[in-house]
Design a protein around this motif. Structure first.
Motif, mmCIF file in Angstrom:
data_model
loop_
_atom_site.group_PDB
_atom_site.id
_atom_site.type_symbol
_atom_site.label_atom_id
_atom_site.label_comp_id
_atom_site.label_asym_id
_atom_site.label_seq_id
_atom_site.Cartn_x
_atom_site.Cartn_y
_atom_site.Cartn_z
ATOM 1 N N ALA A 260 -3.238 -5.756 -12.971
ATOM 2 C CA ALA A 260 -2.648 -5.474 -11.669
ATOM 3 C C ALA A 260 -3.137 -4.101 -11.215
ATOM 4 C CB ALA A 260 -1.124 -5.507 -11.753
ATOM 5 N N LYS A 261 -3.077 -3.847 -9.921
ATOM 6 C CA LYS A 261 -3.745 -2.670 -9.371
ATOM 7 C C LYS A 261 -3.151 -1.344 -9.859
ATOM 8 C CE LYS A 261 -1.104 -2.716 -5.008
ATOM 9 N NZ LYS A 261 -1.221 -2.853 -3.544
ATOM 10 N N ASP A 262 -1.887 -1.346 -10.325
ATOM 11 C CA ASP A 262 -1.295 -0.086 -10.760
ATOM 12 C C ASP A 262 -1.906 0.434 -12.054
ATOM 13 O OD1 ASP A 262 -0.142 -2.351 -11.881
ATOM 14 O OD2 ASP A 262 1.766 -1.393 -12.282
ATOM 15 N N ASN A 263 -2.646 -0.408 -12.771
ATOM 16 C CA ASN A 263 -3.285 0.036 -14.013
ATOM 17 C C ASN A 263 -4.748 0.422 -13.834
ATOM 18 O OD1 ASN A 263 -1.008 -0.224 -15.583
ATOM 19 N ND2 ASN A 263 -1.479 -2.294 -16.272
ATOM 20 N N VAL A 264 -5.239 0.371 -12.606
ATOM 21 C CA VAL A 264 -6.667 0.619 -12.364
ATOM 22 C C VAL A 264 -7.126 2.001 -12.842
ATOM 23 C CG1 VAL A 264 -8.374 1.016 -10.533
ATOM 24 C CG2 VAL A 264 -7.018 -1.083 -10.537
ATOM 25 N N PRO A 265 -6.445 3.106 -12.480
ATOM 26 C CA PRO A 265 -6.998 4.431 -12.831
ATOM 27 C C PRO A 265 -7.219 4.632 -14.324
ATOM 28 C CG PRO A 265 -5.166 4.655 -11.277
ATOM 29 C CD PRO A 265 -5.170 3.235 -11.744
ATOM 30 N N PHE A 266 -6.370 4.041 -15.136
ATOM 31 C CA PHE A 266 -6.520 4.214 -16.582
ATOM 32 C C PHE A 266 -7.758 3.482 -17.101
ATOM 33 C CE2 PHE A 266 -1.973 4.252 -15.519
ATOM 34 C CZ PHE A 266 -1.700 5.573 -15.833
ATOM 35 N N HIS A 267 -8.157 2.409 -16.409
ATOM 36 C CA HIS A 267 -9.314 1.630 -16.842
ATOM 37 C C HIS A 267 -10.602 2.042 -16.127
ATOM 38 C CE1 HIS A 267 -6.012 -0.918 -18.255
ATOM 39 N NE2 HIS A 267 -6.876 -1.457 -19.093
ATOM 40 N N SER A 268 -10.486 2.693 -14.981
ATOM 41 C CA SER A 268 -11.684 3.064 -14.227
ATOM 42 C C SER A 268 -12.016 4.551 -14.343
ATOM 43 C CB SER A 268 -11.502 2.718 -12.743
ATOM 44 O OG SER A 268 -10.512 3.531 -12.131
ATOM 45 N N VAL A 269 -11.057 5.369 -14.761
ATOM 46 C CA VAL A 269 -11.276 6.813 -14.856
ATOM 47 C C VAL A 269 -10.989 7.330 -16.270
ATOM 48 C CG1 VAL A 269 -10.582 9.083 -14.006
ATOM 49 C CG2 VAL A 269 -10.780 7.174 -12.402
ATOM 50 N N VAL A 270 -9.740 7.215 -16.710
ATOM 51 C CA VAL A 270 -9.323 7.881 -17.954
ATOM 52 C C VAL A 270 -10.035 7.291 -19.175
ATOM 53 C CG1 VAL A 270 -7.380 8.494 -19.427
ATOM 54 C CG2 VAL A 270 -7.082 8.446 -16.937
ATOM 55 N N PHE A 271 -9.948 5.976 -19.347
ATOM 56 C CA PHE A 271 -10.562 5.348 -20.519
ATOM 57 C C PHE A 271 -12.092 5.474 -20.501
ATOM 58 C CE2 PHE A 271 -11.493 1.216 -22.950
ATOM 59 C CZ PHE A 271 -11.444 1.849 -24.181
ATOM 60 N N PRO A 272 -12.772 5.199 -19.373
ATOM 61 C CA PRO A 272 -14.224 5.412 -19.353
ATOM 62 C C PRO A 272 -14.620 6.858 -19.681
ATOM 63 C CG PRO A 272 -13.600 4.041 -17.512
ATOM 64 C CD PRO A 272 -12.319 4.521 -18.132
ATOM 65 N N CYS A 273 -13.826 7.840 -19.216
ATOM 66 C CA CYS A 273 -14.141 9.232 -19.552
ATOM 67 C C CYS A 273 -14.033 9.475 -21.053
ATOM 68 C CB CYS A 273 -13.212 10.184 -18.788
ATOM 69 S SG CYS A 273 -13.737 10.499 -17.084
#
Length: 611
Positions: A260-273
């Protein structure tokens, strides 16, 4: 999507699991009087049962509380540390000296700094609804021992996102150019980048979590959103020793994430970093597929108010899992929010599944049995038959294009269009009339029946990703050989003349208005109005106890916390005042007993003052 990939013959791994560490687990375990491990064992089994009932085809459904998780998470941490991507900084937190621990927000109660409510939690006030920083509470109390915590500085570790921002942006440009990211995933990620990345704390003062392997921080654990995405790797590692062929192989592996869209930042920013900084050739997400929100009727799902159907409730409705799968995928919120509706569920089941899809497949099979003794007749194709095959092939090509782009909802509509074309084809050609005519008419009835049953066989394969039970039933009834159940680019003659089908029976059942109305009433909020007796803690006996008994104080503290949560749930569910008052009275009684056990005066219970 995983089922579709397997049908295409692609080597596919589908993993998921429960992320079990963190404050929420510790708090819930304390309320229920069990250990975090016992709590997680129970809920992991519950989740696994729900997914199994829905026929979700995970290769492995795992969990984050494993030795593999500790090993892989600590390795990524050590690599980030060695490459200079971690910072140390000081945060102010509430510490309870009696318990010897820093208190997570949920372990603190006090007076709200905004409205003065005396039982505000450390993260939010239930009365005014405002978010609170725990150190802002007036007269804070530790929920474990009722002692007074003090504001104390504590050292924490941070992921230096600003230092990784350049690497992240370069990777995102490549991933966005080559991959299929939903529009909302791109937008949310751009918003985070536009505002500028800031260092993000990756440690917490808890005991339930992956330990931090660094001197000075060994009493801390990793923050759940640093730790949890690493679960994808560790769950794979628990499934196969060759996990690195999936997770350290970006040249050969394409990674899809669904959320769901509320989990996007953790998968697109934090985890990739985290993975970019670790610099170990990790596989990063190629396609980030985020949905919008699914609403319920004319409002929102709410567990506290008992509004909506949740995973463990669906199987008790009497509606088959495949009908749930069909309807939820039919209205999947791919581009905008959508809403579940009982009336619409009934309509789609009765019109699309029963009258359209089921009707066509059943008729095609029944004609073979009734008119041709269960054997597929010979076919002599005409221009009209070729037009149908062209339409079906066009829909199949569109289906493949949509599935490859993960437009699942629209791909399902292609399947329904094929069965509509099939129904029209049967209606126009009327094989039940032609079979009674001369040789030419009977030959035409045979061709129409043979073509129709082959379209039905194609639908069995196309439906498999969506409704696997129905697909299996079609394959069984038509006796489709397993080697012919794959997905090709267009329509082929799966069932040649002379092929014998099995017993054909209806695939779907009609949903009646009374049945659906009863379910609508049942899941409209009523199931939360009468909480089960087990929800309320057993009141402690009224016999006075010697003040200062630690065991009794701990027991009463847990009962007060549990009863307080019950009262909050009843208020949120807007149940009758008399029920709320009865539970509030129990809460006050428990608080009085706790005060006596602690050697305090119970005369003035802490709580809401009457106006």
């Amino acid at each position: 999507m995983a089922r579709y990939c397997r049908l295409r013959g692609w080597n596919t791994l589908f993993v998921c699991g429960t992320d079990e560490y963190g404050t929420a687990t510790e708090t819930r375990a304390l309320e229920e009087g069990v250990s975090p491990r016992e709590l997680c064992d129970r809920y992991h089994a519950l989740h696994a049962d729900v997914y199994a009932w829905f026929c979700i085809s995970f290769d492995h459904f795992g969990r984050t509380t494993t030795p593999q998780q500790t090993r892989i998470a600590q390795d990524i941490f050590q690599r980030l540390l060695a490459r200079g991507f971690l910072l140390q900084d000081t945060l102010e937190q509430l510490r309870c000296e009696s318990c010897g621990r820093y208190l997570a927000d949920r372990f603190v109660e006090g007076t709200c700094p905004f409205c003065g409510y005396a039982e505000a939690r450390g993260d939010q006030c239930d009365k005014c609804g405002k978010l609170i920083n725990a150190v802002e509470l007036k007269s804070p109390q530790c929920k474990l021992c009722r002692g007074t915590p003090v504001v104390t500085p504590t050292q924490h570790l941070f992921l230096d996102l600003p230092k990784l921002e350049g690497r992240l942006e370069a990777w995102l440009e490549r991933s966005w150019a080559a991959g299929d990211w939903t529009a909302n995933a791109r937008h949310i990620t751009r918003t985070w980048l536009r505002d500028g990345l800031k260092p993000r704390c990756i440690t917490r003062d808890l005991t339930w979590g992956t330990p931090v392997p660094l001197d000075g921080f060994r009493d801390k654990v990793f923050y759940v959103w640093f730790d949890a995405p690493i679960g994808y790797l560790s769950i794979t590692a628990n499934y196969t020793d060759e996990w690195e062929q999936w997770w350290k192989n970006p040249q050969q592996v394409e990674l899809y994430n669904f959320m769901a869209k509320d989990n996007v930042p953790f998968h697109s920013v934090v985890f990739p970093c985290s993975l970019l900084g670790a610099d170990d050739n990790y596989t990063l997400v190629n396609h980030l597929i985020a949905t919008e929100y699914l609403n319920y009727e004319d409002g929102k799902f709410s567990k506290s108010r008992g509004v909506g159907v949740f995973g463990d409730m669906a199987k008790d409705t009497g509606i088959p899992a495949d009908v749930w799968r069909f309807y939820l995928l039919y209205l999947r919120p791919e581009g905008q929010d959508s809403a579940f509706s009982w009336a619409d569920l009934m309509l789609k089941n009765n019109s699309e599944l029963l009258n359209n899809l089921g009707n066509f497949i059943n008729r095609a099979g029944m004609f073979v049995c009734k008119f041709f003794g269960g054997t597929v007749p010979a076919m002599v194709l005409t221009a009209e038959d070729q037009r149908l095959l062209a339409r079906v092939t066009l829909e199949m090509r569109q289906y493949h294009q949509l599935m490859e782009k993960v437009h699942i909802r629209d791909a399902l509509r292609c399947v329904l269009s094929i069965s509509r074309h099939g129904n029209q084809y049967i209606q126009v050609n009327e094989p039940w009339k032609r079979i009674k005519g001369d040789e030419r008419d009977r030959q035409r009835a045979g061709t129409v029946t043979g073509v129709a049953v082959n379209v039905a066989a194609a639908l069995a394969a196309l439906l498999q990703p969506f409704v696997p039970g129905v697909s299996a039933a079609i394959q069984s009834q038509l006796r489709i050989p397993p080697e012919r159940c794959g997905l090709g680019p267009g329509l082929t003659c799966t069932l040649p003349a002379g092929h014998r089908v099995g017993t054909v029976s209806p695939l779907f059942q009609k949903l009646e208005p009374e049945q659906v109305e009863a379910l609508r009433q049942r899941f409209g909020g009523g199931q939360a109005k009468q909480p089960p007796p087990a929800s309320a803690p057993t009141p402690a006996p009224n016999t006075p106890a010697a003040p200062g008994d630690p065991k009794l104080i701990q027991e009463l503290t847990e009962q007060v916390a549990k009863q307080g949560n019950l009262v909050r749930q009843l208020k949120a569910a807007q149940v009758e005042k008399v029920q709320v008052d009865a539970q509030v009275a129990k809460l006050l009684e428990l608080k009085q007993q706790l005060a006596l056990a602690e050697g305090r005066s119970p005369d003035v219970p802490k709580g809401k003052r009457k106006k």
